[in-house]
Scaffold this motif. Structure first.
Motif, mmCIF file in Angstrom:
data_model
loop_
_atom_site.group_PDB
_atom_site.id
_atom_site.type_symbol
_atom_site.label_atom_id
_atom_site.label_comp_id
_atom_site.label_asym_id
_atom_site.label_seq_id
_atom_site.Cartn_x
_atom_site.Cartn_y
_atom_site.Cartn_z
ATOM 1 N N SER A 79 0.871 -0.989 -0.054
ATOM 2 C CA SER A 79 -0.175 -0.173 -0.353
ATOM 3 C C SER A 79 0.845 1.605 -0.041
ATOM 4 C CB SER A 79 -0.932 0.145 1.088
ATOM 5 O OG SER A 79 -1.455 0.922 1.432
ATOM 6 N N GLY A 80 0.758 2.327 -1.060
ATOM 7 C CA GLY A 80 1.362 3.761 -1.165
ATOM 8 C C GLY A 80 2.485 3.764 -2.127
ATOM 9 N N GLY A 81 3.064 4.568 -2.234
ATOM 10 C CA GLY A 81 4.144 4.579 -3.084
ATOM 11 C C GLY A 81 4.196 4.864 -4.346
ATOM 12 N N ILE A 82 2.759 4.649 -5.343
ATOM 13 C CA ILE A 82 2.642 4.587 -6.873
ATOM 14 C C ILE A 82 1.871 6.158 -7.153
ATOM 15 C CG2 ILE A 82 2.487 2.372 -6.688
ATOM 16 C CD1 ILE A 82 -0.591 2.308 -7.020
ATOM 17 N N GLY A 83 1.897 6.723 -6.184
ATOM 18 C CA GLY A 83 1.776 8.636 -7.034
ATOM 19 C C GLY A 83 2.902 9.214 -8.365
ATOM 20 N N PRO A 84 2.276 10.141 -8.452
ATOM 21 C CA PRO A 84 3.129 10.826 -9.425
ATOM 22 C C PRO A 84 4.560 11.735 -9.223
ATOM 23 C CG PRO A 84 1.423 12.692 -8.622
ATOM 24 C CD PRO A 84 1.281 10.700 -8.102
ATOM 25 N N ASP A 160 -14.818 -1.841 -13.587
ATOM 26 C CA ASP A 160 -15.075 -0.693 -14.328
ATOM 27 C C ASP A 160 -14.826 0.785 -14.752
ATOM 28 O OD1 ASP A 160 -15.805 -3.270 -16.350
ATOM 29 O OD2 ASP A 160 -17.371 -2.966 -16.217
ATOM 30 N N ASP A 161 -15.205 1.516 -13.435
ATOM 31 C CA ASP A 161 -15.404 2.752 -13.288
ATOM 32 C C ASP A 161 -13.674 3.247 -12.576
ATOM 33 O OD1 ASP A 161 -15.548 1.563 -11.173
ATOM 34 O OD2 ASP A 161 -17.293 3.192 -10.025
ATOM 35 N N MET A 162 -12.826 2.270 -12.584
ATOM 36 C CA MET A 162 -10.972 3.012 -11.540
ATOM 37 C C MET A 162 -10.456 2.516 -13.000
ATOM 38 S SD MET A 162 -11.552 1.566 -8.168
ATOM 39 C CE MET A 162 -10.472 2.105 -7.497
ATOM 40 N N TRP A 163 -9.407 3.173 -13.236
ATOM 41 C CA TRP A 163 -8.195 3.236 -13.908
ATOM 42 C C TRP A 163 -6.815 2.293 -13.763
ATOM 43 C CZ3 TRP A 163 -3.862 5.151 -13.154
ATOM 44 C CH2 TRP A 163 -3.508 6.237 -12.558
ATOM 45 N N VAL A 164 -7.097 2.210 -12.555
ATOM 46 C CA VAL A 164 -5.925 2.071 -12.045
ATOM 47 C C VAL A 164 -5.645 0.400 -11.441
ATOM 48 C CG1 VAL A 164 -4.534 2.276 -9.434
ATOM 49 C CG2 VAL A 164 -6.247 3.953 -9.936
ATOM 50 N N PRO A 165 -4.605 0.660 -12.298
ATOM 51 C CA PRO A 165 -5.057 -1.360 -12.307
ATOM 52 C C PRO A 165 -4.335 -1.869 -10.831
ATOM 53 C CG PRO A 165 -2.457 -0.580 -13.510
ATOM 54 C CD PRO A 165 -3.980 0.274 -13.028
ATOM 55 N N ILE A 166 -4.749 -2.760 -10.155
ATOM 56 C CA ILE A 166 -3.834 -3.838 -9.035
ATOM 57 C C ILE A 166 -2.288 -4.228 -10.081
ATOM 58 C CG2 ILE A 166 -3.734 -5.803 -7.401
ATOM 59 C CD1 ILE A 166 -6.298 -5.214 -7.345
ATOM 60 N N LEU A 176 -0.777 -1.883 -4.299
ATOM 61 C CA LEU A 176 -2.141 -1.382 -4.622
ATOM 62 C C LEU A 176 -1.709 0.319 -4.284
ATOM 63 C CD1 LEU A 176 -3.353 -3.730 -4.496
ATOM 64 C CD2 LEU A 176 -5.421 -3.026 -2.835
ATOM 65 N N PRO A 177 -2.859 1.629 -3.967
ATOM 66 C CA PRO A 177 -2.474 2.679 -4.669
ATOM 67 C C PRO A 177 -2.685 3.100 -2.811
ATOM 68 C CG PRO A 177 -4.701 2.558 -4.659
ATOM 69 C CD PRO A 177 -3.794 1.327 -5.204
ATOM 70 N N GLY A 178 -2.172 4.640 -1.685
ATOM 71 C CA GLY A 178 -2.384 3.934 -0.428
ATOM 72 C C GLY A 178 -3.123 5.552 0.123
ATOM 73 N N LEU A 182 -9.371 4.036 -2.446
ATOM 74 C CA LEU A 182 -9.055 2.958 -3.270
ATOM 75 C C LEU A 182 -8.587 2.087 -3.403
ATOM 76 C CD1 LEU A 182 -6.866 6.261 -5.671
ATOM 77 C CD2 LEU A 182 -9.354 5.600 -6.074
ATOM 78 N N PHE A 183 -7.432 1.906 -2.088
ATOM 79 C CA PHE A 183 -6.832 0.599 -1.306
ATOM 80 C C PHE A 183 -8.763 -0.427 -1.198
ATOM 81 C CE2 PHE A 183 -5.857 -2.096 1.266
ATOM 82 C CZ PHE A 183 -4.677 -2.125 1.298
ATOM 83 N N GLU A 184 -9.060 0.361 -0.926
ATOM 84 C CA GLU A 184 -10.477 -0.617 -0.315
ATOM 85 C C GLU A 184 -10.913 -1.229 -1.017
ATOM 86 O OE1 GLU A 184 -12.476 1.593 2.850
ATOM 87 O OE2 GLU A 184 -10.887 1.740 4.327
ATOM 88 N N ARG A 185 -12.088 -0.092 -2.553
ATOM 89 C CA ARG A 185 -12.556 -0.511 -3.492
ATOM 90 C C ARG A 185 -11.878 -1.707 -4.145
ATOM 91 N NH1 ARG A 185 -14.720 2.728 -7.724
ATOM 92 N NH2 ARG A 185 -16.284 1.223 -7.712
ATOM 93 N N LEU A 186 -10.652 -1.249 -4.819
ATOM 94 C CA LEU A 186 -8.806 -2.589 -5.567
ATOM 95 C C LEU A 186 -9.772 -3.519 -4.240
ATOM 96 C CD1 LEU A 186 -6.642 -0.256 -6.659
ATOM 97 C CD2 LEU A 186 -9.068 -1.331 -7.961
ATOM 98 N N LEU A 187 -9.923 -3.781 -3.435
ATOM 99 C CA LEU A 187 -9.698 -4.919 -2.334
ATOM 100 C C LEU A 187 -10.612 -6.178 -2.532
ATOM 101 C CD1 LEU A 187 -7.487 -4.687 0.436
ATOM 102 C CD2 LEU A 187 -6.804 -6.416 -1.632
ATOM 103 N N GLU A 188 -12.282 -5.245 -2.511
ATOM 104 C CA GLU A 188 -13.011 -5.601 -2.107
ATOM 105 C C GLU A 188 -13.211 -6.173 -3.924
ATOM 106 O OE1 GLU A 188 -15.416 -5.966 -0.055
ATOM 107 O OE2 GLU A 188 -14.851 -5.565 0.997
ATOM 108 N N HIS A 189 -13.272 -5.254 -5.088
ATOM 109 C CA HIS A 189 -13.194 -6.242 -6.073
ATOM 110 C C HIS A 189 -12.532 -7.064 -6.725
ATOM 111 C CE1 HIS A 189 -15.536 -2.416 -6.581
ATOM 112 N NE2 HIS A 189 -16.487 -3.104 -7.271
ATOM 113 N N LEU A 190 -11.538 -7.279 -6.069
ATOM 114 C CA LEU A 190 -10.581 -8.354 -5.918
ATOM 115 C C LEU A 190 -11.112 -9.513 -5.795
ATOM 116 C CD1 LEU A 190 -7.671 -8.982 -7.454
ATOM 117 C CD2 LEU A 190 -6.872 -8.960 -4.897
#
Length: 293
Positions: A79-84, A160-166, A176-178, A182-190
Motif C-alpha cells: 500500500s502506497g508509493g505509486i503516485g506521480p 470498470d470505473d477505475m483506471w488504476v490497475p492492481i 495497491l495505492p495508499g 482506492l485501496f479498499e475498493r480495489l481489494l473488494e473488487h479483487l
C-alpha cells in the motif's frame, strides 16, 4: 501437482502479509487505516494474516521487505508509493527487487485518459503533448514487467470505473495505492479473483467467539493452556485479553471449523465461569452515571 510446485499465482492462499509504504505514516502525518481494513478483509475470507509492516519510502527497505514477504506468504499486498511524485518509488523498487524493468501499461494509460477528470489547475493539459505533468502522470502506469509472464497476469483491472490497475509481481505481490478509498475498493473488487484459490472456495471466513468472564487471567490460565494444546490440531487459537479498569475479561476462540467451535461453547463457559457474547462489553455492569438515570 502439489500446491508448493505450482506458480505462486495459482497456489492455494493460506497466508497473507501487508506492507505499508510511506514516510508520512512513520512520521505521524497520516494515520494508516489500510492495514486494519486488510486484516478484516483477510479474516472474512479465512486467510491467515501473518504480518503487517510499515516502512519508509526507501528503495533498499522496500526491496528487502517485498522479497522476504513474497517468499514466505501466499498473498502479499503493498500500500502506497505509486503516485506521480519523486518519492513514489514503489513500482521502481519492486521491479528492482525481482530483476524487472518498468514498462508503460498501455491499457492502463488509455483507461487513465478516459476516466481521469481534468484538474482545474491544469486547464491547458493535453494528453498528446509532452509536458512535465504528463511525465508525472505516466509514472503511475509504468509498472514492473516480466517478459516471461502474460500481461493479463501482471496487472488486473477489477472495476470498470477505475483506471488504476492492481499490478502483480512475482505471482503473489499485489501493488495497491495508499489512498484508503482506492485501496479498499480495489481489494473488494479483487475478491472474486481470490475465491477459487482459498482453502474454503465459498469464501467463508474465520470465526471469532468471545466469552466474557469475571475471573482474572491468572485463574483461567491453566485451563486455557490445556485447551489451546488440545485444539491446536484443529487450527483453533485460544486467546485471553484483560480489560483494564473493567470487572470482566475476555476469552476468545478463533478458527475456521465452526461445528467444532460450537461443540466447545458449553465447556468454555463452564471453565471460565463466563458467557459467550457478541461484544466484549455486553455484560459489563452499568456505570455510576447510568445507574443514576
Amino acid at each position: 501437482m502439489t500446491s508448493s510446485v505450482l506458480p505462486k499465482n495459482k497456489r492455494t492462499i493460506h497466508t497473507a502479509a501487508c506492507l505499508i509504504i510511506g514516510d508520512e505514516v512513520l512520521g505521524g502525518k497520516t494515520i494508516d487505516t489500510n492495514s486494519a481494513f486488510f486484516a478484516k478483509f483477510c479474516f472474512s475470507l479465512g486467510i491467515q494474516l501473518k504480518r503487517i509492516e510499515v516502512i519508509a519510502d526507501d528503495e533498499s527497505e522496500i526491496i528487502e521487505a517485498v522479497r522476504r514477504m513474497s517468499d514466505r506468504y501466499d498473498f502479499v499486498v503493498t500500500s502506497g508509493g505509486i503516485g506521480p511524485t519523486h518519492d513514489d518509488i514503489t513500482y521502481e523498487s519492486i521491479a528492482k527487487a525481482f530483476g524487472l524493468n518498468l514498462k508503460l501499461h498501455q491499457a492502463a494509460f488509455e483507461r487513465m485518459k478516459k476516466l481521469s477528470k481534468p484538474h482545474p489547475m491544469q486547464p491547458n493539459f493535453d494528453w498528446d503533448t509532452p509536458s512535465p505533468s504528463l511525465t508525472a502522470k505516466l509514472r503511475m502506469v509504468e509498472i514492473p514487467h516480466d517478459e516471461s509472464v502474460p500481461l493479463e497476469e501482471q496487472a488486473v483491472f477489477v472495476a470498470d470505473d477505475m483506471w488504476v490497475p492492481i499490478a502483480i509481481v512475482n505471482g503473489n505481490v499485489h501493488i495497491l495505492p495508499g489512498v484508503p478509498r482506492l485501496f479498499e475498493r480495489l481489494l473488494e473488487h479483487l475478491k472474486p479473483n481470490l475465491l477459487p484459490r482459498l482453502v474454503n472456495p465459498e469464501g467463508k471466513g474465520i470465526y471469532r467467539y468471545l466469552f466474557s468472564t469475571p475471573l482474572p487471567e491468572s485463574t483461567v490460565a491453566p485451563y486455557l493452556t490445556e485447551l489451546a494444546t488440545r485444539v491446536a490440531s484443529k487450527n483453533i487459537k485460544v486467546g485471553s485479553y484483560p480489560r483494564w479498569g473493567n470487572k470482566r475479561n475476555t476469552v476468545t476462540l478463533v478458527g475456521t471449523d465452526k461445528e467444532f467451535m460450537d461443540s466447545l461453547i458449553a465447556e468454555v463457559e463452564q471453565n471460565v465461569e463466563g458467557t459467550k457474547v457478541t461484544r466484549e462489553d455486553e455484560l459489563d455492569p452499568p456505570s455510576d452515571a447510568e445507574e443514576g438515570k
